[in-house]
Design an enzyme around this catalytic site. Sequence first.
Site, short mmCIF file in Angstrom:
data_model
loop_
_atom_site.label_atom_id
_atom_site.label_comp_id
_atom_site.label_asym_id
_atom_site.label_seq_id
_atom_site.Cartn_x
_atom_site.Cartn_y
_atom_site.Cartn_z
N GLY A 194 0.95 -1.23 0.11
CA GLY A 194 0.05 -0.05 -0.03
C GLY A 194 0.80 1.42 0.04
O GLY A 194 0.18 2.55 -0.42
N GLU A 239 4.03 4.38 6.09
CA GLU A 239 2.87 3.53 5.89
C GLU A 239 1.70 4.29 5.23
O GLU A 239 1.51 5.46 5.60
CB GLU A 239 2.44 3.06 7.30
CG GLU A 239 1.07 2.25 7.61
CD GLU A 239 1.10 0.78 6.77
OE1 GLU A 239 1.33 0.95 5.67
OE2 GLU A 239 0.81 0.02 7.57
N ASP A 240 0.94 3.49 4.70
CA ASP A 240 -0.35 4.03 4.00
C ASP A 240 -1.36 4.29 4.86
O ASP A 240 -2.20 5.61 4.96
CB ASP A 240 -0.93 3.23 2.85
CG ASP A 240 -0.84 1.77 3.24
OD1 ASP A 240 -0.62 1.29 4.42
OD2 ASP A 240 -1.34 0.99 2.53
N ASP A 273 -4.62 1.28 10.95
CA ASP A 273 -6.12 0.91 11.02
C ASP A 273 -6.31 0.21 12.60
O ASP A 273 -6.19 1.18 13.45
CB ASP A 273 -6.40 -0.12 9.97
CG ASP A 273 -8.15 -0.31 10.06
OD1 ASP A 273 -8.80 0.14 10.22
OD2 ASP A 273 -8.24 -1.51 9.80
N LYS A 292 -6.75 5.80 10.89
CA LYS A 292 -8.43 5.30 11.20
C LYS A 292 -8.39 5.16 12.61
O LYS A 292 -8.46 3.82 13.10
CB LYS A 292 -8.98 4.23 10.31
CG LYS A 292 -10.33 4.54 9.60
CD LYS A 292 -10.55 2.91 9.35
CE LYS A 292 -10.07 2.75 7.72
NZ LYS A 292 -10.58 1.52 7.46
N ASP A 342 -5.88 -0.64 -1.58
CA ASP A 342 -6.59 -1.67 -2.51
C ASP A 342 -7.77 -2.33 -1.89
O ASP A 342 -7.98 -2.30 -0.37
CB ASP A 342 -5.71 -3.22 -2.97
CG ASP A 342 -5.32 -3.95 -1.63
OD1 ASP A 342 -5.03 -3.44 -0.61
OD2 ASP A 342 -5.83 -5.18 -1.95
P1 IMP Z 1 -3.92 -2.57 10.74
O1 IMP Z 1 -2.43 -3.63 11.07
O2 IMP Z 1 -5.18 -2.96 11.16
O3 IMP Z 1 -3.33 -1.33 11.18
O4 IMP Z 1 -3.68 -2.77 9.23
C1 IMP Z 1 -2.69 -2.13 8.34
C2 IMP Z 1 -2.93 -2.63 6.99
O5 IMP Z 1 -4.41 -2.91 6.46
C3 IMP Z 1 -2.66 -1.60 6.04
O6 IMP Z 1 -1.33 -1.56 5.70
C4 IMP Z 1 -3.73 -1.77 4.77
O7 IMP Z 1 -2.91 -2.76 4.00
C5 IMP Z 1 -4.86 -2.67 5.46
N1 IMP Z 1 -5.81 -1.67 5.53
C6 IMP Z 1 -6.60 -1.30 6.68
N2 IMP Z 1 -7.44 -0.48 6.58
C7 IMP Z 1 -7.50 -0.50 5.03
C8 IMP Z 1 -8.56 0.35 4.18
O8 IMP Z 1 -9.20 1.04 4.53
N3 IMP Z 1 -8.53 0.15 2.63
C9 IMP Z 1 -7.42 -0.78 2.30
N4 IMP Z 1 -6.37 -1.41 3.24
C10 IMP Z 1 -6.54 -1.13 4.48
#
Ligand code: IMP
Length: 177
Positions: free
Chosen positions: A44, A99-100, A103, A131, A159
């Site tokens: 991402g 990082e993109d 979440d 987020k 994506d």
């Molecule tokens: P986390 O570990 O839940 O913080 O998520 C991180 C990863 O989940 C990111 O690097 C994204 O690849 C994916 N991700 C989380 N939310 C989204 C979203 O809204 N759209 C697309 N990818 C997401």
Amino acid sequence: MSAQPRVHILFSHDEIKATVRRLAAEIKKDYQARDPLLIGILTGSFMFMADLIRLLDFPLEVEFVRLSSYGRGRQSSGKVRVVKGLTSSVKGRDVLIIEDIVDTGLTTSFLLDYLRKKKPASLKLCALTDKPSRRQTPVIIDYLGFTVPDKFLVGYGLDWDEKFRNLPDICYLEVEE
Ligand code: IMP
């Protein structure tokens, strides 16, 4: 017929450009004499990284890691592992993670712990989007682009099932039944 998602623009490419410029200015102020190592998380962050580093006119290095969480679909299981690791040494370097989206925070907090063990001189995080409503573990974001609502985002590298990464804007999906 399966449900087709509708794509709505959340941040236009012009808004993204202005935000990436602001982040580049903040990063330049802090890192320009430090030869930092920027580590992007695949896939991402590739577009954000490419635009960001073109605005950083000082010596730096770029690396990418690929992480995978043992979950399926949009729910992360919380167990993260390294699929593609680093090729350069982190010890004693000023490291900035790119990082993109943050979440749940599980991916970035895993990478922060993983890199901290390798004894960098400093370790910080730059995230294009955050987020916070979905956070499961606290993460400090040192350089932040946008705070976003609890919607599934695509575009500008993000994506949905490997699709939509090529959109120039950051969009959210609405699935019509
Ligand atoms: P986390 O570990 O839940 O913080 O998520 C991180 C990863 O989940 C990111 O690097 C994204 O690849 C994916 N991700 C989380 N939310 C989204 C979203 O809204 N759209 C697309 N990818 C997401």
